[in-house]
Design a protein around this motif. Structure first.
Motif, PDB file in Angstrom:
ATOM      1  N   ARG A 283     128.024  81.624 118.345  1.00  0.00           N
ATOM      2  CA  ARG A 283     126.953  81.777 117.354  1.00  0.00           C
ATOM      3  C   ARG A 283     127.295  82.925 116.413  1.00  0.00           C
ATOM      4  O   ARG A 283     127.830  83.949 116.839  1.00  0.00           O
ATOM      5  CB  ARG A 283     125.621  82.090 118.050  1.00  0.00           C
ATOM      6  N   ILE A 284     126.974  82.754 115.141  1.00  0.00           N
ATOM      7  CA  ILE A 284     127.101  83.828 114.159  1.00  0.00           C
ATOM      8  C   ILE A 284     125.791  84.596 114.143  1.00  0.00           C
ATOM      9  O   ILE A 284     124.719  84.008 114.026  1.00  0.00           O
ATOM     10  CB  ILE A 284     127.410  83.262 112.764  1.00  0.00           C
ATOM     11  N   VAL A 285     125.870  85.932 114.283  1.00  0.00           N
ATOM     12  CA  VAL A 285     124.668  86.757 114.338  1.00  0.00           C
ATOM     13  C   VAL A 285     124.845  87.985 113.458  1.00  0.00           C
ATOM     14  O   VAL A 285     125.949  88.314 113.031  1.00  0.00           O
ATOM     15  CB  VAL A 285     124.352  87.210 115.784  1.00  0.00           C
ATOM     16  N   ASP A 286     123.759  88.675 113.224  1.00  0.00           N
ATOM     17  CA  ASP A 286     123.811  89.977 112.578  1.00  0.00           C
ATOM     18  C   ASP A 286     124.346  90.997 113.579  1.00  0.00           C
ATOM     19  O   ASP A 286     124.051  90.917 114.773  1.00  0.00           O
ATOM     20  CB  ASP A 286     122.401  90.377 112.117  1.00  0.00           C
ATOM     21  N   GLU A 287     125.124  91.927 113.099  1.00  0.00           N
ATOM     22  CA  GLU A 287     125.743  92.894 114.019  1.00  0.00           C
ATOM     23  C   GLU A 287     124.715  93.702 114.800  1.00  0.00           C
ATOM     24  O   GLU A 287     125.002  94.182 115.894  1.00  0.00           O
ATOM     25  CB  GLU A 287     126.686  93.836 113.268  1.00  0.00           C
ATOM     26  N   SER A 288     123.528  93.859 114.276  1.00  0.00           N
ATOM     27  CA  SER A 288     122.506  94.647 114.969  1.00  0.00           C
ATOM     28  C   SER A 288     122.153  94.051 116.334  1.00  0.00           C
ATOM     29  O   SER A 288     121.594  94.744 117.185  1.00  0.00           O
ATOM     30  CB  SER A 288     121.241  94.744 114.108  1.00  0.00           C
ATOM     31  N   TYR A 289     122.481  92.779 116.553  1.00  0.00           N
ATOM     32  CA  TYR A 289     122.202  92.134 117.835  1.00  0.00           C
ATOM     33  C   TYR A 289     123.309  92.350 118.875  1.00  0.00           C
ATOM     34  O   TYR A 289     123.124  92.017 120.052  1.00  0.00           O
ATOM     35  CB  TYR A 289     122.036  90.624 117.649  1.00  0.00           C
TER      36      TYR A 289
END
Length: 230
Positions: free
Chosen positions: A117-123
């Protein structure tokens, strides 16, 4: 695809090809070796268009970009050990100079060994604590359930197979049927049956809060791992 990795003696990172010939580099070392990796990249003459993929727990892309001080595309990834059997779970997050093409390449790499999955780095720190560390939680539960099977009279090899396949099948039910775990649990928990008795014992043992606290604590530690000097 070359891979920076820790040696058996932790002598520092090494790489297996000349960097100018490399399009993608996967960096798989301990968080404390981040600065050493950047030094190796600089000495090796890494190209500005080489995609750098880091799986270092807790180390932000911003830190890598600051250390290298070159506008090179970085992607941060967090896989887990089931990648070895093609059943991994990985997330990827883009850095400042990573394009959609770079991100899609990283996604294809990790999709070859499981789901991605592609996510925001904050996760990423939370993901590390949940799915990165998650197999250890699953193995602990599997061990305990297999021990319980032995306690009630099953041969150990049979008990372990029953537990492992049950966990695998349950996971596939969630992923492939797209139903909430609580709904699937209700299908098993019949009125006045044995399952509800077992579930209530687990609830009495505060299994929900214990598992949640485990993830919370692991997230806190991941955040510390990524700090310079750790």
């Amino acid at each position: 695809m070359p891979c920076f990795r820790s040696g058996a003696t932790d002598a520092g990172p090494s790489f297996d090809q000349r960097l100018p010939e490399t399009d993608v580099i996967l960096i798989c070392v301990k968080p404390k070796q981040a600065a050493e990796v950047v030094d190796a990249l600089r000495r090796g003459g890494v190209r500005r268009d080489t995609l750098l993929v880091s799986i270092l727990a807790g180390v932000t892309i911003a830190r890598f970009e600051q250390l290298l001080d070159v506008p090179t595309p970085w992607v941060r990834a967090m896989p887990n050990t089931p990648c070895v059997v093609g059943a991994g779970m990985t997330v990827v997050a883009p850095g400042t100079h990573a394009t959609d093409t770079h991100l899609q390449l990283a996604e294809r790499i990790f999709s070859s060994v499981g789901r991605c999955r592609i996510v925001d780095e904050s996760y990423c720190n939370a993901v590390t604590a949940l799915s990165g560390s998650g197999p250890a939680y699953m193995y602990l539960m599997m061990e305990a359930m297999a021990d319980a099977g032995v306690r009630v009279g099953l041969p150990r090899d049979l008990a372990l197979q029953l537990v492992a396949q049950t966990m695998l099948g349950s996971a596939r039910m969630v992923l492939e049927r797209n139903r909430h775990p609580a709904s699937l649990r209700d299908n098993v928990t019949t009125p006045a049956g044995c399952t509800i008795g077992g579930v209530l014992m687990l609830e009495d043992g505060k299994i929900r809060s214990v598992l949640a606290r485990a993830v919370e604590e692991a997230t806190r530690i991941v955040e510390q791992l990524g700090r310079p000097g750790k």
